[in-house]
Enzyme design. Structure first.
Site, PDB file in Angstrom:
ATOM      1  N   ASN A   9       0.865  -1.083  -0.115  1.00 45.15           N
ATOM      2  CA  ASN A   9       0.107  -0.058  -0.077  1.00 45.15           C
ATOM      3  C   ASN A   9       1.023   1.164   0.035  1.00 45.15           C
ATOM      4  OD1 ASN A   9      -2.086   2.028   0.377  1.00 45.15           O
ATOM      5  ND2 ASN A   9      -2.482   1.227   2.508  1.00 45.15           N
ATOM      6  N   LYS A  16       3.500   1.106   2.986  1.00 45.23           N
ATOM      7  CA  LYS A  16       2.978  -0.101   4.144  1.00 45.23           C
ATOM      8  C   LYS A  16       3.006  -1.580   3.347  1.00 45.23           C
ATOM      9  CE  LYS A  16       0.021   3.061   6.275  1.00 45.23           C
ATOM     10  NZ  LYS A  16      -1.219   3.646   6.150  1.00 45.23           N
ATOM     11  N   ARG A  94      -2.950  -2.198  -3.211  1.00 44.24           N
ATOM     12  CA  ARG A  94      -4.016  -1.261  -3.020  1.00 44.24           C
ATOM     13  C   ARG A  94      -3.769   0.085  -4.084  1.00 44.24           C
ATOM     14  NH1 ARG A  94      -5.681   1.925   2.324  1.00 44.24           N
ATOM     15  NH2 ARG A  94      -7.805   2.404   1.587  1.00 44.24           N
ATOM     16  N   HIS A 182     -12.389   3.838  -0.018  1.00 43.80           N
ATOM     17  CA  HIS A 182     -12.529   2.852   1.131  1.00 43.80           C
ATOM     18  C   HIS A 182     -13.200   1.557   0.654  1.00 43.80           C
ATOM     19  CE1 HIS A 182     -11.937   6.568   4.114  1.00 43.80           C
ATOM     20  NE2 HIS A 182     -10.721   5.768   3.732  1.00 43.80           N
ATOM     21  N   SER A 212      -8.300   8.117   9.712  1.00 40.43           N
ATOM     22  CA  SER A 212      -7.817   9.630   9.460  1.00 40.43           C
ATOM     23  C   SER A 212      -8.356  10.074   8.154  1.00 40.43           C
ATOM     24  CB  SER A 212      -6.151   9.657   9.529  1.00 40.43           C
ATOM     25  OG  SER A 212      -5.892   8.617   8.528  1.00 40.43           O
ATOM     26  N   ARG A 242      -9.121  17.121   6.209  1.00 37.20           N
ATOM     27  CA  ARG A 242      -9.936  17.337   4.956  1.00 37.20           C
ATOM     28  C   ARG A 242     -11.360  17.662   5.449  1.00 37.20           C
ATOM     29  NH1 ARG A 242      -9.250  11.523   1.929  1.00 37.20           N
ATOM     30  NH2 ARG A 242      -7.726  11.008   3.679  1.00 37.20           N
ATOM     31  N   MET A 285      -7.571  12.078  16.743  1.00 35.87           N
ATOM     32  CA  MET A 285      -8.795  12.111  17.743  1.00 35.87           C
ATOM     33  C   MET A 285      -8.290  11.887  19.233  1.00 35.87           C
ATOM     34  SD  MET A 285     -11.929  12.568  17.983  1.00 35.87           S
ATOM     35  CE  MET A 285     -12.792  12.466  16.408  1.00 35.87           C
ATOM     36  N   ARG A 286      -7.232  10.932  19.547  1.00 30.71           N
ATOM     37  CA  ARG A 286      -6.951  10.905  21.112  1.00 30.71           C
ATOM     38  C   ARG A 286      -6.528  11.969  21.487  1.00 30.71           C
ATOM     39  NH1 ARG A 286      -3.209   5.869  18.860  1.00 30.71           N
ATOM     40  NH2 ARG A 286      -3.276   7.600  17.275  1.00 30.71           N
ATOM     41  N   GLY A 329      -9.696   3.483  12.554  1.00 35.21           N
ATOM     42  CA  GLY A 329      -9.084   3.861  13.789  1.00 35.21           C
ATOM     43  C   GLY A 329      -9.735   4.320  14.875  1.00 35.21           C
ATOM     44  N   GLY A 331     -13.489   4.593  14.587  1.00 32.45           N
ATOM     45  CA  GLY A 331     -14.587   3.682  14.762  1.00 32.45           C
ATOM     46  C   GLY A 331     -14.456   2.180  15.520  1.00 32.45           C
ATOM     47  N   GLU A 380      -8.010  -4.258   5.265  1.00 29.76           N
ATOM     48  CA  GLU A 380      -8.096  -4.042   3.987  1.00 29.76           C
ATOM     49  C   GLU A 380      -6.970  -5.024   3.428  1.00 29.76           C
ATOM     50  OE1 GLU A 380      -8.083  -0.079   5.460  1.00 29.76           O
ATOM     51  OE2 GLU A 380      -9.047   0.550   3.691  1.00 29.76           O
TER      52      GLU A 380
HETATM   53  P1  AMP Z   1      -6.758   4.930  10.686  1.00 33.00           P
HETATM   54  O1  AMP Z   1      -6.352   5.950   9.571  1.00 33.00           O
HETATM   55  O2  AMP Z   1      -7.798   3.929  10.321  1.00 33.00           O
HETATM   56  O3  AMP Z   1      -5.455   4.172  11.036  1.00 33.00           O
HETATM   57  O4  AMP Z   1      -7.228   5.811  12.006  1.00 33.00           O
HETATM   58  C1  AMP Z   1      -6.225   6.704  12.535  1.00 33.00           C
HETATM   59  C2  AMP Z   1      -7.162   7.589  13.478  1.00 33.00           C
HETATM   60  O5  AMP Z   1      -7.641   6.580  14.549  1.00 33.00           O
HETATM   61  C3  AMP Z   1      -6.197   8.557  14.115  1.00 33.00           C
HETATM   62  O6  AMP Z   1      -6.456   9.806  13.668  1.00 33.00           O
HETATM   63  C4  AMP Z   1      -6.552   8.473  15.640  1.00 33.00           C
HETATM   64  O7  AMP Z   1      -7.028   9.727  15.910  1.00 33.00           O
HETATM   65  C5  AMP Z   1      -7.671   7.689  15.574  1.00 33.00           C
HETATM   66  N1  AMP Z   1      -7.450   6.527  17.070  1.00 33.00           N
HETATM   67  C6  AMP Z   1      -6.765   5.607  17.077  1.00 33.00           C
HETATM   68  N2  AMP Z   1      -6.758   5.112  18.357  1.00 33.00           N
HETATM   69  C7  AMP Z   1      -7.864   5.982  18.942  1.00 33.00           C
HETATM   70  C8  AMP Z   1      -8.359   5.912  20.195  1.00 33.00           C
HETATM   71  N3  AMP Z   1      -8.181   4.739  21.107  1.00 33.00           N
HETATM   72  N4  AMP Z   1      -9.297   6.726  20.489  1.00 33.00           N
HETATM   73  C9  AMP Z   1      -9.429   7.439  19.704  1.00 33.00           C
HETATM   74  N5  AMP Z   1      -9.076   7.700  18.282  1.00 33.00           N
HETATM   75  C10 AMP Z   1      -8.231   6.585  18.016  1.00 33.00           C
END
Ligand code: AMP
Length: 394
Positions: A9, A16, A94, A182, A212, A242, A285-286, A329, A331, A380
């Site tokens: 990817n 990745k 991907r 997605h 993200s 975005r 988000m954390r 991430g 969700g 994925e």
């Molecule tokens: P992804 O692009 O699917 O890898 O998701 C990445 C996003 O997931 C990041 O921006 C994080 O803010 C969010 N994320 C990961 N772990 C947590 C968590 N425990 N609580 C809230 N957001 C999270």
């Protein structure tokens, strides 16, 4: 000798990868997952084995490791050293854009590469890197079969009506239409529901891929009937950096009244907006959840508001709703965001089970909830490995 599938990817500054064991009696298992990140700035290869232990963590200067081809060489070194008894049987990629025609994965041929290159203008920030990774493998191992798996393919089941924009029709024919993205994530979820949640697998389901990048997809009987992302991955929900769906008049205003260049606008839309732009703090988000800043709270509130607007729209597309599924991430990991979304969606018939939500379900709605809610982790890479194995007959 065992046979493995390499899944790649490629992003602008990262490559990745996952290594899957092929063959056996249908089960694909990841033997290693990792990435080369920081291409162009501070290259670093980090990978973990099947048990989660770090198996390599190595850094280079940018002159030592400058591009995807060199990153690939390092992944090949890892393959040879750690998995010496394994034969690489094929590579699955991907590829973000399959254009209007490709509704399934594709075996790479010279003709296919020519066709895929014509989609670069549709995804200029992603497609060139995806294709660069394919070419790098071709140069290193020309005999190796490669498969392109598209993020748009799953959505090609949508009606023409759902794919149209209200522009002069000739633009639809010229490729300006809703593609949706997605798709590999949604396809994985659709394929997983019969096992995890059989009672909703054939029903009307909205999946919220909140990472993200974030989007939502309306799925009926396992097929995509609508999605929040459109012509590009800018549409739909607000995301990490975005803005998501917005009045196109804003872009005209920025160009004509604020004197911004197209490049400046592109940069703002892809990199400076969304959670980052609203909060002024960041796109993680954390970090925002832990912050006391009023703007972080505002950014989260708007994120949730937009999810619920889209949920209402997609439920209307489906003619009702049987289930809402959270993935990616945010969700999968944020009970807080799931709670806020489900509380706002009470009117639709979702009744959250707070304890189940804290434990990430998989079912997070109460037993009596008219519409159920779920957490289903996406994968994925596994989806790409499955397609690659099937297409190559492994
Ligand atoms: P992804 O692009 O699917 O890898 O998701 C990445 C996003 O997931 C990041 O921006 C994080 O803010 C969010 N994320 C990961 N772990 C947590 C968590 N425990 N609580 C809230 N957001 C999270």
């Amino acid at each position: 000798m065992g046979r493995v599938i390499l899944v790649l990817n490629a992003g602008s500054s990262s490559l990745k990868f996952s290594i899957f064991e092929a063959g056996g009696c249908g089960v694909l298992s990841a033997m290693a997952v990792g990435q080369v990140e920081g291409l162009g700035t501070a290259p670093r290869l980090k990978a973990r084995g099947a048990d989660g232990q770090v198996i390599v963590d190595q850094r280079w200067t940018t002159s030592e490791l400058a591009n995807h081809a060199q990153a690939l060489q390092e992944i090949a070194v890892l393959l040879r050293s750690r998995f010496a008894g394994q034969e690489l049987a094929g590579v699955g990629h991907r590829v973000v854009h399959g254009g209007p025609d490709y509704s399934a994965p594709l075996l790479i041929t010279p003709q296919a590469m020519e066709k895929l290159a014509t989609f670069v203008p549709l995804a200029p920030l992603h497609q060139p890197h995806n294709l660069a990774a394919i070419r790098a493998v071709q140069e290193a191992r020309p005999e190796l079969p490669q498969v392109a798996c598209f993020d748009t393919a799953f959505h090609r089941t949508q009606d023409t009506v759902a794919q149209l924009y209200g522009l002069p029709y000739e633009y639809y024919e010229r490729g300006i239409r809703r593609y949706g993205f997605h798709g590999l994530s949604y396809e994985y979820i659709a394929a997983t529901l019969p096992d995890v949640a059989p009672e909703i697998a054939a029903g009307r389901v909205v999946v919220a891929h909140l990472g993200s990048g974030a989007s939502m997809c309306a799925i009926r009987d396992g097929r995509s009937v609508g999605s929040s992302m459109g012509f590009t991955a800018l549409d739909g929900l607000m995301m990490g950096t975005r803005p998501g769906n917005m009045d196109p008049g804003i872009i005209l205003y920025l160009l004509q009244q604020e004197g911004m260049s197209a490049r400046d606008v592109e940069n703002m839309l892809y990199k400076r907006s969304g959670l980052l732009g609203l909060s002024g703090i960041g796109n993680d988000m954390r970090v925002l959840q832990d912050s006391d800043s009023p703007r972080a709270r505002l950014a989260i509130a708007h994120f949730v508001y937009r999810i619920n607007r889209e949920l209402g729209g997609l439920a209307a597309v489906l003619g009702g709703l049987d289930a809402l599924v959270f993935t990616a991430g945010i969700g999968e990991n944020s009970a807080h965001i799931r709670r806020l979304v489900c509380e706002q969606a009470r009117w639709l018939g979702i009744d959250l089970d707070p304890a189940a939500n804290e434990q990430a379900g998989p079912r997070i709605s109460s037993a009596g909830s008219r519409v159920s809610a779920w957490v289903v982790p996406t994968n994925e890479e596994l989806m790409i490995a499955r397609h690659t194995r099937k297409l190559l007959g492994l």
